[in-house]
Design a protein around this motif. Structure first.
Motif, mmCIF file in Angstrom:
data_model
loop_
_atom_site.group_PDB
_atom_site.id
_atom_site.type_symbol
_atom_site.label_atom_id
_atom_site.label_comp_id
_atom_site.label_asym_id
_atom_site.label_seq_id
_atom_site.Cartn_x
_atom_site.Cartn_y
_atom_site.Cartn_z
ATOM 1 N N UNK A 138 20.214 -2.739 2.609
ATOM 2 C CA UNK A 138 19.346 -1.630 2.981
ATOM 3 C C UNK A 138 18.273 -1.487 1.900
ATOM 4 N N UNK A 139 17.015 -1.438 2.329
ATOM 5 C CA UNK A 139 15.889 -1.257 1.419
ATOM 6 C C UNK A 139 15.220 0.068 1.771
ATOM 7 N N UNK A 140 15.256 0.998 0.828
ATOM 8 C CA UNK A 140 14.645 2.311 1.024
ATOM 9 C C UNK A 140 13.152 2.203 0.754
ATOM 10 N N UNK A 141 12.380 1.871 1.772
ATOM 11 C CA UNK A 141 10.944 1.669 1.582
ATOM 12 C C UNK A 141 10.239 2.921 1.092
ATOM 13 N N UNK A 142 10.695 4.090 1.515
ATOM 14 C CA UNK A 142 10.026 5.332 1.113
ATOM 15 C C UNK A 142 10.106 5.558 -0.395
ATOM 16 N N UNK A 143 11.073 4.911 -1.075
ATOM 17 C CA UNK A 143 11.187 5.035 -2.529
ATOM 18 C C UNK A 143 10.302 4.022 -3.255
ATOM 19 N N UNK A 144 9.839 3.023 -2.550
ATOM 20 C CA UNK A 144 9.140 1.900 -3.172
ATOM 21 C C UNK A 144 7.620 2.001 -3.147
ATOM 22 N N UNK A 145 7.085 2.828 -2.242
ATOM 23 C CA UNK A 145 5.632 2.843 -2.057
ATOM 24 C C UNK A 145 5.113 4.278 -2.033
ATOM 25 N N UNK A 146 3.816 4.461 -2.350
ATOM 26 C CA UNK A 146 3.236 5.811 -2.274
ATOM 27 C C UNK A 146 3.128 6.291 -0.824
ATOM 28 N N UNK A 147 3.058 7.598 -0.667
ATOM 29 C CA UNK A 147 2.955 8.173 0.672
ATOM 30 C C UNK A 147 1.704 7.649 1.375
ATOM 31 N N UNK A 148 1.893 7.207 2.627
ATOM 32 C CA UNK A 148 0.781 6.691 3.428
ATOM 33 C C UNK A 148 1.329 6.294 4.801
ATOM 34 N N UNK A 149 0.418 5.980 5.715
ATOM 35 C CA UNK A 149 0.777 5.381 6.995
ATOM 36 C C UNK A 149 0.710 3.875 6.806
ATOM 37 N N UNK A 150 1.767 3.163 7.199
ATOM 38 C CA UNK A 150 1.851 1.727 6.950
ATOM 39 C C UNK A 150 2.142 0.938 8.222
ATOM 40 N N UNK A 151 1.610 -0.276 8.232
ATOM 41 C CA UNK A 151 2.044 -1.302 9.164
ATOM 42 C C UNK A 151 2.900 -2.235 8.319
ATOM 43 N N UNK A 152 4.148 -2.446 8.751
ATOM 44 C CA UNK A 152 5.130 -3.188 7.956
ATOM 45 C C UNK A 152 5.466 -4.482 8.673
ATOM 46 N N UNK A 153 5.312 -5.602 7.955
ATOM 47 C CA UNK A 153 5.649 -6.897 8.543
ATOM 48 C C UNK A 153 6.437 -7.732 7.545
ATOM 49 N N UNK A 154 7.221 -8.662 8.091
ATOM 50 C CA UNK A 154 8.054 -9.554 7.284
ATOM 51 C C UNK A 154 7.798 -10.972 7.771
ATOM 52 N N UNK A 155 6.820 -11.662 7.178
ATOM 53 C CA UNK A 155 6.400 -12.959 7.706
ATOM 54 C C UNK A 155 7.450 -14.072 7.611
ATOM 55 N N UNK A 156 8.380 -13.994 6.665
ATOM 56 C CA UNK A 156 9.365 -15.062 6.505
ATOM 57 C C UNK A 156 10.427 -15.093 7.591
ATOM 58 N N UNK A 157 10.608 -13.982 8.290
ATOM 59 C CA UNK A 157 11.655 -13.916 9.309
ATOM 60 C C UNK A 157 11.015 -14.129 10.677
#
Length: 167
Positions: free
Chosen positions: A109-128
């Protein structure tokens, strides 16, 4: 009627019996390790044996709940890869890098909200392959005290930051 599946040392790893073959609901475990297995079916004086080869499968699945990213090893071998997560925000574009080491069936589990500043994001994982693209507003809603408490565990996983308007 009975069915048995044996591993390479002869231990039974799957057994099913029923009145007729139609009664069987055989399903191999998803995490069945790659290798060669022996199957045996027996019914009233008849026995048949055959070889079953399970290939190595390296795969993971990804899900996202608007705060956390969950990666699950859906293959039958250990998954040890570097993973890049692209987050394209309205103010910045970020790239997170994670080293993943998962046994079959294990999740991370990766808590993305702890890793980045507040914003609207498009999240992609190109390796998968076939990983969906997610859109989310990430905001760390923890108290300042909790955030400072996590400060000692900063990971430094942000490997690239681009400022300006993403294009």
């Amino acid at each position: 009627v009975s069915f048995s599946l044996f591993d390479k040392v002869g231990s039974i790893i799957l057994y099913e019996s029923g009145t007729t073959p139609a009664d069987f609901k055989l399903q191999l475990p998803k995490s069945l390790q790659a290798g060669t297995y022996t199957s045996r079916a027996t019914s009233t004086g008849l026995t048949t044996t055959s070889i079953l080869v399970i290939e190595s499968i390296e795969s993971v699945s990804v899900s996202f709940d608007n705060r956390t990213l969950v990666i699950v090893n859906t293959g039958n071998i250990n998954y040890a890869q570097g993973l890049v997560i692209n987050l394209t925000g309205t103010k910045k574009s970020l790239v997170l890098s994670e080293d993943i080491e998962l046994e079959p069936g294990q999740e991370m589990v990766i808590d993305l909200y702890k890793e980045v500043p507040e914003d609207d994001y498009v999240i992609s994982i190109p390796e998968i392959a076939d990983a969906p693209v997610y859109e989310a507003h990430l905001e760390d809603e923890r108290s300042n005290l909790r955030k400072v408490g996590d400060f000692t565990g900063i990971t430094g996983r942000v490997v690239k930051q681009q400022t300006g308007t993403p294009g």
